[in-house]
Design an enzyme around this catalytic site. Structure first.
Site, PDB file in Angstrom:
ATOM      1  N   CYS A 277     107.192 -13.845  26.232  1.00 56.53           N
ATOM      2  CA  CYS A 277     107.246 -14.272  24.826  1.00 56.53           C
ATOM      3  C   CYS A 277     108.655 -14.687  24.409  1.00 56.53           C
ATOM      4  CB  CYS A 277     106.814 -13.142  23.914  1.00 56.53           C
ATOM      5  SG  CYS A 277     105.247 -12.385  24.340  1.00 56.53           S
TER       6      CYS A 277
ATOM      7  N   ARG B  29     109.761 -19.948  29.841  1.00 52.80           N
ATOM      8  CA  ARG B  29     109.541 -18.520  30.044  1.00 52.80           C
ATOM      9  C   ARG B  29     108.065 -18.197  30.290  1.00 52.80           C
ATOM     10  NH1 ARG B  29     113.942 -15.632  28.140  1.00 52.80           N
ATOM     11  NH2 ARG B  29     112.657 -13.800  27.892  1.00 52.80           N
TER      12      ARG B  29
ATOM     13  N   TRP C 153     102.943 -14.696  25.217  1.00 49.45           N
ATOM     14  CA  TRP C 153     102.357 -14.510  26.553  1.00 49.45           C
ATOM     15  C   TRP C 153     101.442 -13.303  26.396  1.00 49.45           C
ATOM     16  CZ3 TRP C 153     102.629 -10.946  30.736  1.00 49.45           C
ATOM     17  CH2 TRP C 153     102.335 -11.476  31.997  1.00 49.45           C
TER      18      TRP C 153
ATOM     19  N   ASN D 241     107.955  -9.349  20.407  1.00 44.87           N
ATOM     20  CA  ASN D 241     107.875  -9.284  21.875  1.00 44.87           C
ATOM     21  C   ASN D 241     107.829  -7.810  22.245  1.00 44.87           C
ATOM     22  OD1 ASN D 241     108.301 -11.998  21.817  1.00 44.87           O
ATOM     23  ND2 ASN D 241     110.381 -11.934  22.649  1.00 44.87           N
ATOM     24  N   GLY D 242     107.022  -7.451  23.214  1.00 45.85           N
ATOM     25  CA  GLY D 242     106.967  -6.056  23.640  1.00 45.85           C
ATOM     26  C   GLY D 242     105.583  -5.475  23.421  1.00 45.85           C
TER      27      GLY D 242
ATOM     28  N   GLU E 171     109.450 -14.497  51.083  1.00 40.16           N
ATOM     29  CA  GLU E 171     109.846 -15.332  49.946  1.00 40.16           C
ATOM     30  C   GLU E 171     109.176 -16.707  50.031  1.00 40.16           C
ATOM     31  OE1 GLU E 171     110.991 -14.949  47.191  1.00 40.16           O
ATOM     32  OE2 GLU E 171     111.869 -16.821  46.548  1.00 40.16           O
TER      33      GLU E 171
ATOM     34  N   LYS F  21     106.725 -18.170  47.131  1.00 41.25           N
ATOM     35  CA  LYS F  21     106.960 -19.468  46.466  1.00 41.25           C
ATOM     36  C   LYS F  21     105.693 -20.302  46.500  1.00 41.25           C
ATOM     37  CE  LYS F  21     109.722 -18.918  44.620  1.00 41.25           C
ATOM     38  NZ  LYS F  21     110.616 -17.812  44.522  1.00 41.25           N
TER      39      LYS F  21
ATOM     40  N   GLU G 237     102.786 -18.802  44.229  1.00 42.01           N
ATOM     41  CA  GLU G 237     102.946 -18.794  42.774  1.00 42.01           C
ATOM     42  C   GLU G 237     102.917 -20.185  42.153  1.00 42.01           C
ATOM     43  OE1 GLU G 237     106.536 -16.836  41.521  1.00 42.01           O
ATOM     44  OE2 GLU G 237     107.743 -17.874  42.992  1.00 42.01           O
TER      45      GLU G 237
ATOM     46  N   HIS H 202      98.716  -7.263  64.985  1.00 43.30           N
ATOM     47  CA  HIS H 202      98.089  -6.020  64.533  1.00 43.30           C
ATOM     48  C   HIS H 202      97.110  -6.281  63.393  1.00 43.30           C
ATOM     49  CE1 HIS H 202     100.751  -3.777  67.132  1.00 43.30           C
ATOM     50  NE2 HIS H 202     101.735  -4.540  66.691  1.00 43.30           N
TER      51      HIS H 202
ATOM     52  N   LYS I 267     108.809 -16.183  33.008  1.00 40.32           N
ATOM     53  CA  LYS I 267     110.126 -16.229  33.632  1.00 40.32           C
ATOM     54  C   LYS I 267     110.788 -14.860  33.652  1.00 40.32           C
ATOM     55  CE  LYS I 267     113.612 -18.022  35.688  1.00 40.32           C
ATOM     56  NZ  LYS I 267     113.433 -18.151  37.147  1.00 40.32           N
TER      57      LYS I 267
HETATM   58  C1  F6R Z   1     109.313 -15.427  41.683  1.00 42.93           C
HETATM   59  C2  F6R Z   1     110.006 -14.821  40.582  1.00 42.93           C
HETATM   60  C3  F6R Z   1     109.720 -13.403  40.256  1.00 42.93           C
HETATM   61  C4  F6R Z   1     111.016 -12.686  39.833  1.00 42.93           C
HETATM   62  C5  F6R Z   1     110.702 -11.273  39.340  1.00 42.93           C
HETATM   63  C6  F6R Z   1     111.972 -10.510  39.006  1.00 42.93           C
HETATM   64  O1  F6R Z   1     109.703 -16.740  41.887  1.00 42.93           O
HETATM   65  O2  F6R Z   1     110.800 -15.443  39.940  1.00 42.93           O
HETATM   66  O3  F6R Z   1     109.095 -12.753  41.304  1.00 42.93           O
HETATM   67  O4  F6R Z   1     111.871 -12.662  40.927  1.00 42.93           O
HETATM   68  O5  F6R Z   1     109.875 -11.332  38.209  1.00 42.93           O
HETATM   69  O6  F6R Z   1     112.703 -11.181  38.031  1.00 42.93           O
HETATM   70  P1  F6R Z   1     114.239 -10.892  37.783  1.00 42.93           P
HETATM   71  O7  F6R Z   1     114.968 -11.303  39.002  1.00 42.93           O
HETATM   72  O8  F6R Z   1     114.585 -11.688  36.577  1.00 42.93           O
HETATM   73  O9  F6R Z   1     114.360  -9.407  37.548  1.00 42.93           O
END
Ligand code: F6R
Length: 608
Positions: A2, A27, A74, A100-101, A481, A485, A488, A504, A603
């Site tokens: 949010c 975000r 959100w 927010n929250g 990773e 990527k 997501e 395994h 985000k």
């Molecule tokens: C994936 C991604 C998320 C963040 C995670 C932690 O591309 O961006 O998995 O890495 O939400 O976020 P931060 O690093 O902001 O604590």
């Protein structure tokens, strides 16, 4: 997650609120709204979906005023529809709130307010705040908000306006970031500096427990007893251009291509080539402190957790200190072994991730020293840690983290270098690592120059339904990773595994429809991974292999090759992750996915 924006001043607020909401679109959100004091009453416009829908609602029924608040939501409580979008109005329409929250005791408060005759019009926890403020109002908006907050359990960043005390915005923070943008004859409120950067660089970051009373020409910060609190004005030192796409089709692509500079910026002024070490100003750890560390815990979520896994390997290899990597969400709810000689490293791009912040607080409570490796300057983790290393990667707008990841690994390498040189690492080895770090920006550029080859591979696999990513040693976290990527942003199911672990279980999945990405540079475990590639080929799997040399051992085993330059084994995941980012990006684009704002993702995840 949010976003909150607020404006009070001489200008028409609606376009400023919309502009601020747009800047926070990255975000992630599923509805949006604004509330304005139009001189007579509070008017609210809201819409489910994108901000363009909100703009259409405003165009159909225009609203303006010089005091306003806005929100991108959100969904947590209640479906993402117009009814549940913020702002929420109190029963008599005199109070509008954005939040927010999560209010944890919302159902108790809701029951109590219903007993008093309040009728609820949404499924949200936020609506209780609006009714509570109306109920408790006795001439001063800030007093009513403070009374309401005393009854609330949970987390919040809120902004409130009222037609009964109209010349102000009252904001409060507990667990959800907020800042005041200090203008000239006007003031702003935002949950994210990018929302107001076009208008002012002067900001006041609110702390948990702060209440801000923002008027046109002034602002005050007070506590929950209405006592004044001193708060410094900070200056934002990055530019609007950095949060604009600058000719790239998506922020994600721009950020992938920025990595030569972002990695360089992470190292700038820190890498000591001659001494084979690093200088890190914000550590707050003396020579003795560094020698006293018995064990290290690295806590993080998502992509940051993957960089932490590389950190574990780096620190154990070079500094010989035992390291555990913990999901922040798990760490805080178990009984971890933490002593006063534990260093807790907290990895977070945003510095606001709720679980990571809570894990850091828990580690502190148990006596550990905390060290934040954070990108967003002034974020909560950066302000609460005992010491820190800013990534200096610049604003990361694409939801999928790219340049922050490579900068995290570089920051971990710098810290490890410093720590290891204080302990057993020789200057010769230190220099070798420092030189290899120094060479990275140009090497990343070399990888980026091969983007068209990765795009061609993406074209071939864009319709795949599953992917496996396999790597060993330092490249196992890179495999995780790469898989994250892809899933997501393209919504293709992908899994990362240590390559030898495949037999395994996951090997059962392999057939001619299963693309398998191997990260197989010429490193200490190269011969081992060759055997794993053979196992896949023997089962008709299709291989996409990231290599660093023309290896005879790989002939006949590679269906698609991506070449990266050579570096030390420990830095290889930095170079290997770049083509993996590109592969995920191009596949997502070819599938028509919303790359910068993937579905259901936010985000910065500021709720538990
Ligand atoms: C994936 C991604 C998320 C963040 C995670 C932690 O591309 O961006 O998995 O890495 O939400 O976020 P931060 O690093 O902001 O604590």
């Amino acid at each position: 997650m949010c976003g909150i924006i607020g404006y009070i001043g001489p200008r028409e607020a609606t376009p400023l609120l919309i502009e601020g909401l747009r800047r926070m679109e990255y975000r992630g959100y599923d509805s949006a709204g604004v509330a304005l004091w139009d001189g007579e009453a509070i008017e609210v416009r809201r819409a489910a979906g994108k901000i363009a829908k909100l703009e259409a609602a405003i165009a159909a029924d225009p609203v303006d005023g010089m005091v306003g608040i806005g929100h991108t939501r959100w969904a947590t409580h209640g479906a993402p529809n117009e009814r549940n979008a913020h702002p929420h109005l109190s029963a008599d329409g005199s109070v509008a709130v954005v939040h927010n929250g999560i209010i944890e005791n919302a159902s108790v408060l809701r029951g109590a307010l219903q007993d008093l005759g309040y009728v609820f019009r949404s499924d949200t926890d936020t609506e209780v705040i609006a009714h509570l403020v109306q109920e408790l109002f006795d001439g001063s908006l800030e007093e009513a908000v403070i009374h309401a907050l005393r009854k609330i359990e949970g987390t919040y960043g809120i902004a409130v306006i009222s037609s009964r005390d109209p010349g102000k915005i009252v904001a409060a923070r507990k667990g959800s970031p907020l800042l005041i943008g200090v203008g000239n004859g006007e003031n702003f409120l935002a949950s994210d500096a990018s929302a107001i950067l076009a208008h002012t660089r002067q900001v006041v970051y609110l702390d948990d427990g702060d209440v801000a009373v923002i008027e046109r020409d002034s602002y005050r910060v007070i506590d929950l007893n209405a006592m004044p609190l001193p708060r410094d004005v900070d200056r934002i030192d990055w530019d609007l251009a950095e949060i604009e796409r600058g000719g790239y089709a998506h922020f994600m692509l721009k950020e992938i291509f920025e990595q030569p500079q972002s990695v360089e910026n992470t190292m700038r002024g820190r890498l000591m080539l001659e001494d084979g070490t690093a200088k890190l100003g914000g550590l707050n750890l003396s020579h003795e402190d560094l020698l006293r560390i018995d064990n290290i815990i690295i806590t993080a979520c998502g992509t940051s957790w993957h960089s932490a896994l590389i950190g574990e390997l780096l620190i154990e290899e070079l500094a010989r200190i035992p390291v555990e990597v913990e999901y922040a969400s798990e760490f805080r709810y178990r009984n971890p072994i933490v002593t006063e000689r534990t260093l807790c490293i907290v990895m977070s791009q945003s510095g606001e991730t709720a679980d990571t912040l809570a894990a850091m607080r828990e580690a502190k409570r148990r006596g550990a020293r905390t060290l934040g490796l954070v990108n967003v300057v002034g974020s909560t983790i950066a302000r609460e840690d005992d010491g820190g290393v800013y990534l200096h990667a610049g604003p990361e707008i694409g939801v999928a983290s790219t340049k922050a990841f490579t900068s995290q690994v570089v920051a971990l390498a710098l810290f490890t270098l410093k720590l290891a040189r204080k302990r057993d690492l020789s200057v010769v080895r230190g220099r070798e690592i420092a030189q290899a770090l120094h060479a990275l920006p140009a090497q990343i550029q070399e990888v980026l120059d091969r983007a068209p080859a990765v795009e061609a591979i993406a074209e071939r696999f864009k319709d795949a339904t599953n992917f496996l990513y396999l790597g060993r040693g330092f490249n196992f976290p890179a495999a995780l990773e790469g898989a994250l990527k892809l899933k997501e942003i393209s919504y293709i199911h992908a899994e990362g595994y240590p390559a030898a672990e495949m037999k395994h279980g996951p090997i059962a999945l392999i057939d001619e429809h299963m693309p398998v990405v191997f990260i197989a540079p010429h490193d200490a475990v190269f011969d081992k991974i060759v055997s794993n590639i053979q196992e896949v080929k023997a089962r008709s799997g299709t291989t996409i292999v990231i290599t660093s040399r023309d290896e005879p051992a790989l002939r006949g085993l590679i269906d698609h090759e991506i070449r990266i330059p050579e570096t030390l084994d420990m830095l290889m995941p930095i170079l290997a992750s770049v083509p993996l980012q590109l592969l995920a990006y191009y596949i997502a684009v070819k599938r028509g996915a919303h790359v910068d704002q993937p579905r259901n993702l936010a985000k910065s995840v500021t709720v538990e």
